[in-house]
Design a protein around this motif. Structure first.
Motif: not given
Lengths: 252, 128
Positions: A214-219, A224-225, A127-137
């Motif tokens: 909404s938590r993706s950025i925080y994640y 990264l930290l 299955y495919r996850s959302s575009a932002t998630r794929r970018l983060g991954i």
């Protein structure tokens, strides 16, 4: 006879936990199943027990990191040789557990095998996850690959199998909130080699994912930290005989 | 330095010292958390009374009005105390996690032993 344990963290997963446990027992019969009920308020624990799993009930919600670590502590205390982590929401296909185990057995130099959705090129299996998630991954895949010096395609996969040494390390020290990326790093710092095996993941059918948009950025910022602090840490985790990581006396 | 500000400073820091000391005496505040408070009060009190030292210190770091240096020092202590609490909270969260995991492991073991001892009975501590 090597002893294998499947650790299934579950938080309010009463809609999926029974099927998940039965799936593992059917497709990976040489694995004992431990469901870690992370302070659920629904019938997760009872349904897991009814499906034939051992259940470790945490008194309150610790988050995925604390729940999974409790599972590794259980594995350490009961002398398991191999532990695999399987999500309680049914996203991980238990048929792949055998693939991971076979790969681990044919590659004795490895300490960690991760199931990856992306290993066959860029196309996601299942299955495919959302575009932002794929970018983060993809971003974390790049960062992690650079650090550990091997190709990591699915840094957020929680479908992870480790040997005895990995169990010991995770029981002693495990990242807190969103542990997938950090866990790979932690093993790397302890010179455990890892590899990825292609798996198919199913879309979640019930419950809510622990990572929403909404938590993706925080994640991303938090992970990264954690990565860069981890790189600078003198000793990534506590070895036997070191000062206790948690002590009541320490103050500023 | 204006006499009034000196009197106010001495009074305020003396009060801080007294309150912290009293809290420790009544066992409301643990010594290990009180030390930093007492140290900050003691240093502030010393500088309030001993004007010469404060004037010199202010000149050294380039502050024209000496009592402002007291604020700078007080602010430093506030930051230090906040960091101290963040550390304490992190440690407590860690200890809390360890305890929760241990309780879970023990509970699981108890359930298991109960089932072995009397398989027909429901595991004790099982929650609905």
């Amino acid at each position: 006879m090597p002893r294998n344990l499947a650790i299934v963290p579950a938080y309010n997963e009463q809609g999926a936990i029974g099927a998940t446990v039965l799936d593992i027992r059917e497709h990976a019969p040489d694995f004992d199943v431990l469901v870690v009920d992370d302070g659920s308020t629904d019938d997760t624990a009872a349904l897991a027990r009814a499906a034939g799993a051992s259940v470790l009930v945490l008194p309150f919600n610790l988050g995925i990191g604390g729940a999974v670590q409790a599972g590794y502590k259980y594995a350490l205390e009961r002398d398991y040789d191999v532990a695999v982590q399987v999500d309680g929401d049914g996203q991980h296909d238990a048929r792949n557990i055998g693939d991971l185990l076979a790969y681990l057995h044919t590659h004795p130099e490895l300490g960690l095998v991760t199931g990856s959705r992306f290993i066959d090129g860029e196309e996601e299996l299942g299955y495919r996850s959302s575009a932002t998630r794929r970018l983060g991954i993809r971003f974390f895949a790049r960062v992690l690959s650079t650090i550990v010096g091997r190709r990591v395609t699915d840094p957020t996969s929680g479908f992870r199998m480790v040997r005895r040494r990995g169990i010991e390390l995770f029981a002693r020290d495990y990242p807190h909130d969103y542990p997938e990326v950090e866990a790979v790093l932690l093993l790397h710092f302890h010179k455990l080699k890892g590899a990825e095996v292609p798996v198919r993941m199913r879309p979640r059918t019930t419950g809510v994912s622990s990572i929403n948009a909404s938590r993706s950025i925080y994640y991303m910022v938090k992970v990264l930290l954690a990565i860069f602090v981890g790189l600078l840490r003198a000793r990534p985790v506590v070895e036997a005989g070191d000062p206790a990581p948690v002590a009541a006396q320490q103050t500023l | 330095m204006d006499n009034r500000i000196q009197i106010v400073a001495i009074f305020a820091t003396a009060l801080q010292f007294a309150v912290v000391f009293e809290l420790v005496r009544r066992r409301r505040l643990m010594e290990r958390y009180a030390l930093l408070w007492m140290l900050s009060a003691a240093i502030m009190l010393g500088l309030s009374i001993w004007r010469g030292a404060l004037e010199e210190l202010a000149q050294l770091i380039g502050i024209a009005y000496a009592p402002s240096a007291l604020f700078v020092i007080a602010f430093g202590f506030v930051l230090l105390l906040l960091l101290h609490f963040s550390l304490a909270i992190s440690r407590l969260a860690d200890e809390n996690k360890l305890l929760a995991q241990r309780v879970g492991l023990l509970q699981q073991r108890v359930d298991e032993l109960n089932t072995e001892a009397a398989p027909e009975l429901e595991p004790a501590g099982r929650r609905s």
